[in-house]
Scaffold this motif. Structure first.
Motif, PDB file in Angstrom:
ATOM      1  N   TRP A 230      72.362  10.005  17.889  1.00 19.76           N
ATOM      2  CA  TRP A 230      71.569  11.221  17.522  1.00 19.76           C
ATOM      3  C   TRP A 230      70.540  11.796  17.212  1.00 19.76           C
ATOM      4  N   SER A 231      69.537  10.076  16.718  1.00 18.57           N
ATOM      5  CA  SER A 231      68.658  10.719  16.160  1.00 18.57           C
ATOM      6  C   SER A 231      67.547   9.384  16.500  1.00 18.57           C
ATOM      7  N   GLY A 232      68.163   9.750  17.639  1.00 12.53           N
ATOM      8  CA  GLY A 232      67.613   8.059  18.518  1.00 12.53           C
ATOM      9  C   GLY A 232      67.397   6.359  18.603  1.00 12.53           C
ATOM     10  N   LEU A 233      68.027   6.505  17.015  1.00 10.02           N
ATOM     11  CA  LEU A 233      68.128   4.768  16.488  1.00 10.02           C
ATOM     12  C   LEU A 233      68.819   3.828  17.675  1.00 10.02           C
ATOM     13  N   GLU A 234      69.904   4.414  18.646  1.00 10.71           N
ATOM     14  CA  GLU A 234      70.023   3.769  19.968  1.00 10.71           C
ATOM     15  C   GLU A 234      70.186   4.551  20.550  1.00 10.71           C
ATOM     16  N   THR A 235      70.133   3.968  21.998  1.00 12.59           N
ATOM     17  CA  THR A 235      70.012   4.609  23.207  1.00 12.59           C
ATOM     18  C   THR A 235      71.572   4.834  23.919  1.00 12.59           C
ATOM     19  N   TRP A 236      71.906   6.070  24.768  1.00 11.30           N
ATOM     20  CA  TRP A 236      73.106   5.949  25.151  1.00 11.30           C
ATOM     21  C   TRP A 236      73.379   4.440  26.082  1.00 11.30           C
ATOM     22  N   ASP A 237      72.283   3.697  26.499  1.00  9.13           N
ATOM     23  CA  ASP A 237      72.824   2.543  27.734  1.00  9.13           C
ATOM     24  C   ASP A 237      73.352   1.466  26.193  1.00  9.13           C
ATOM     25  N   GLU A 238      72.079   1.239  25.265  1.00 16.01           N
ATOM     26  CA  GLU A 238      72.838   0.681  24.252  1.00 16.01           C
ATOM     27  C   GLU A 238      74.069   1.161  24.201  1.00 16.01           C
ATOM     28  N   LEU A 239      74.519   2.472  23.909  1.00 13.51           N
ATOM     29  CA  LEU A 239      75.897   2.010  22.553  1.00 13.51           C
ATOM     30  C   LEU A 239      76.777   2.271  24.535  1.00 13.51           C
ATOM     31  N   LYS A 240      76.783   2.148  25.265  1.00 17.06           N
ATOM     32  CA  LYS A 240      77.508   1.501  26.919  1.00 17.06           C
ATOM     33  C   LYS A 240      78.808   0.133  25.384  1.00 17.06           C
ATOM     34  N   ALA A 241      76.983  -0.326  25.786  1.00 24.52           N
ATOM     35  CA  ALA A 241      77.031  -1.823  24.851  1.00 24.52           C
ATOM     36  C   ALA A 241      78.349  -2.239  24.169  1.00 24.52           C
ATOM     37  N   ILE A 242      77.800  -1.481  23.191  1.00 23.45           N
ATOM     38  CA  ILE A 242      78.380  -1.344  22.155  1.00 23.45           C
ATOM     39  C   ILE A 242      79.902  -0.830  21.948  1.00 23.45           C
ATOM     40  N   CYS A 243      79.693  -0.667  23.505  1.00 29.07           N
ATOM     41  CA  CYS A 243      81.673   0.138  23.138  1.00 29.07           C
ATOM     42  C   CYS A 243      82.203  -1.672  23.800  1.00 29.07           C
ATOM     43  N   LEU A 244      81.761  -1.997  24.581  1.00 26.79           N
ATOM     44  CA  LEU A 244      82.868  -3.371  25.471  1.00 26.79           C
ATOM     45  C   LEU A 244      82.382  -4.367  24.126  1.00 26.79           C
ATOM     46  N   PHE A 245      81.410  -4.416  22.837  1.00 25.57           N
ATOM     47  CA  PHE A 245      81.899  -5.160  22.507  1.00 25.57           C
ATOM     48  C   PHE A 245      83.365  -4.907  21.326  1.00 25.57           C
ATOM     49  N   HIS A 246      83.099  -3.414  21.102  1.00 30.36           N
ATOM     50  CA  HIS A 246      83.875  -3.134  20.641  1.00 30.36           C
ATOM     51  C   HIS A 246      86.070  -3.147  21.343  1.00 30.36           C
ATOM     52  N   ALA A 247      85.497  -3.416  22.898  1.00 32.61           N
ATOM     53  CA  ALA A 247      86.408  -3.268  23.270  1.00 32.61           C
ATOM     54  C   ALA A 247      86.989  -4.656  23.743  1.00 32.61           C
ATOM     55  N   VAL A 248      85.806  -5.362  23.673  1.00 35.84           N
ATOM     56  CA  VAL A 248      86.262  -7.078  23.418  1.00 35.84           C
ATOM     57  C   VAL A 248      86.870  -7.579  22.479  1.00 35.84           C
ATOM     58  N   GLY A 249      85.987  -6.953  21.212  1.00 35.93           N
ATOM     59  CA  GLY A 249      86.826  -7.733  19.665  1.00 35.93           C
ATOM     60  C   GLY A 249      88.203  -7.113  20.045  1.00 35.93           C
ATOM     61  N   PHE A 250      88.550  -5.629  19.700  1.00 36.96           N
ATOM     62  CA  PHE A 250      89.378  -5.335  19.680  1.00 36.96           C
ATOM     63  C   PHE A 250      91.031  -6.403  20.490  1.00 36.96           C
ATOM     64  N   ALA A 251      90.519  -6.012  21.880  1.00 34.04           N
ATOM     65  CA  ALA A 251      91.880  -7.387  22.183  1.00 34.04           C
ATOM     66  C   ALA A 251      91.938  -8.481  21.966  1.00 34.04           C
ATOM     67  N   LEU A 252      90.906  -8.910  21.340  1.00 29.84           N
ATOM     68  CA  LEU A 252      90.736 -10.231  20.840  1.00 29.84           C
ATOM     69  C   LEU A 252      91.793 -10.144  19.462  1.00 29.84           C
ATOM     70  N   GLU A 253      91.370  -9.004  18.934  1.00 30.79           N
ATOM     71  CA  GLU A 253      92.068  -8.862  17.776  1.00 30.79           C
ATOM     72  C   GLU A 253      93.889  -8.781  17.933  1.00 30.79           C
ATOM     73  N   VAL A 254      94.037  -7.799  18.572  1.00 31.44           N
ATOM     74  CA  VAL A 254      95.204  -7.348  19.138  1.00 31.44           C
ATOM     75  C   VAL A 254      96.054  -8.862  19.315  1.00 31.44           C
ATOM     76  N   PHE A 255      95.693  -9.610  19.794  1.00 27.93           N
ATOM     77  CA  PHE A 255      95.988 -11.150  20.277  1.00 27.93           C
ATOM     78  C   PHE A 255      96.123 -12.168  19.481  1.00 27.93           C
ATOM     79  N   LYS A 256      95.795 -12.199  18.700  1.00 26.93           N
ATOM     80  CA  LYS A 256      95.014 -13.020  17.134  1.00 26.93           C
ATOM     81  C   LYS A 256      96.467 -12.478  16.328  1.00 26.93           C
ATOM     82  N   VAL A 257      97.157 -10.620  16.113  1.00 24.20           N
ATOM     83  CA  VAL A 257      97.420 -10.774  14.522  1.00 24.20           C
ATOM     84  C   VAL A 257      99.352 -10.640  15.377  1.00 24.20           C
TER      85      VAL A 257
END
Length: 281
Positions: A79-106
């Motif tokens: 909202w403040s413009g510190l991150e763009t929507w394009d960057e948010l998409k990449a961050i969401c990908l990090f979240h998905a990749v990390g969460f999948a790894l967490e599910v497997f590890k636990v």
């Protein structure tokens, strides 16, 4: 306020009178300020980790409160413009990749670590906030790239970088079944990025360092953060269930390899890709 700070930090007006030790100390100070500013998401998120009681707040379990905090920080940054929507998409990908790894590890068959507390937002034994710990690394790299005006010289061909990143990610899963090949992958990454350097601007002049050193340093600080998180009981390794102990130093290498993978994802953002020089054969 942060936008005004960023404007000041990005001001590259030559400081011709700065020389010798005064220049070194000033550049070192600005480098530290920019690094701290790049850790905005990380700092706020881990502040919540430390401040939210284990019993939770307002009737909500701790893990659920941490999820709400992480979402609030992420929304505020976009909202403040510190991150763009394009960057948010990449961050969401990090979240998905990390969460999948967490599910497997636990999972019951692996049990590399566990999240001992109850939460309404647990899925397959993993609280949803956990993906933001991986997204925080991506956010840090994105912010650092902008604040330090980073440029990459002699980057390997993109298909090679993507391939090694995929193999690194796959090894986090497959090493439980066919052996741990992290050191072979590390050797491949060493050869791939041996010539690669990162050019950055702490103040008004360009400086450079080997990109591999950057991977190792970021991995080290993530390992430190992991020690702090396990000390506070956010998650626990099996050997920490009875009493806390330092996370094994081998995790440093794992995190450094994960940084390689995260860097590869960030490098494919359109506005960042323009600042990368791919080495020619």
């Amino acid at each position: 306020m942060l936008n005004a700070l960023d404007t000041h930090l990005l001001n590259a007006t030559p400081r011709l009178r700065l020389r010798g030790w005064p220049r070194f100390l000033t550049e070192f100070l600005y480098f530290g300020i920019k690094e701290a500013r790049a850790c905005l998401f990380v700092g706020l998120f881990f502040a919540a980790v430390f401040l939210v009681p284990r019993a939770g707040l307002f009737g909500l379990p701790r893990y659920d409160v941490l999820l709400l905090v992480a979402l609030a920080i992420q929304v505020a940054m976009v909202w403040s413009g510190l991150e763009t929507w394009d960057e948010l998409k990449a961050i969401c990908l990090f979240h998905a990749v990390g969460f999948a790894l967490e599910v497997f590890k636990v999972s019951g068959t692996i049990q590399s670590w566990s999240y001992p507390d109850f939460a309404y937002t647990k899925v397959f034994g993993v609280p949803l906030f956990s993906g933001f710990m991986y997204a925080a690394v991506g956010s840090y790299i994105i912010q650092t790239w902008r604040l330090l005006d980073m440029r990459i010289r002699h980057h390997p061909p993109y298909w090679m970088a993507v391939l090694i990143a995929l193999l690194i990610y796959a090894n986090f899963f497959t090493h439980h079944y066919i052996g741990d090949y992290r050191w072979y992958l590390a050797a491949c990454a060493l050869g791939l990025y041996a010539r690669t350097s990162v050019v950055f601007r702490p103040l008004d002049r360009d400086r450079s360092m080997p990109l591999l050193l950057g991977f190792v340093l970021v991995g080290f600080f993530i390992w430190l953060a992991e020690n702090i998180s396990t000390f506070w009981g956010v998650w626990r390794y099996p050997n920490q269930l009875g009493a806390w102990s330092v996370v094994h130093v081998s995790k440093w290498s794992s995190w450094s390899l994960l940084v390689v993978m995260t860097f590869t994802i960030v490098a494919h953002l359109k506005h960042i890709k323009a600042s990368i020089h791919v080495a020619q054969p």
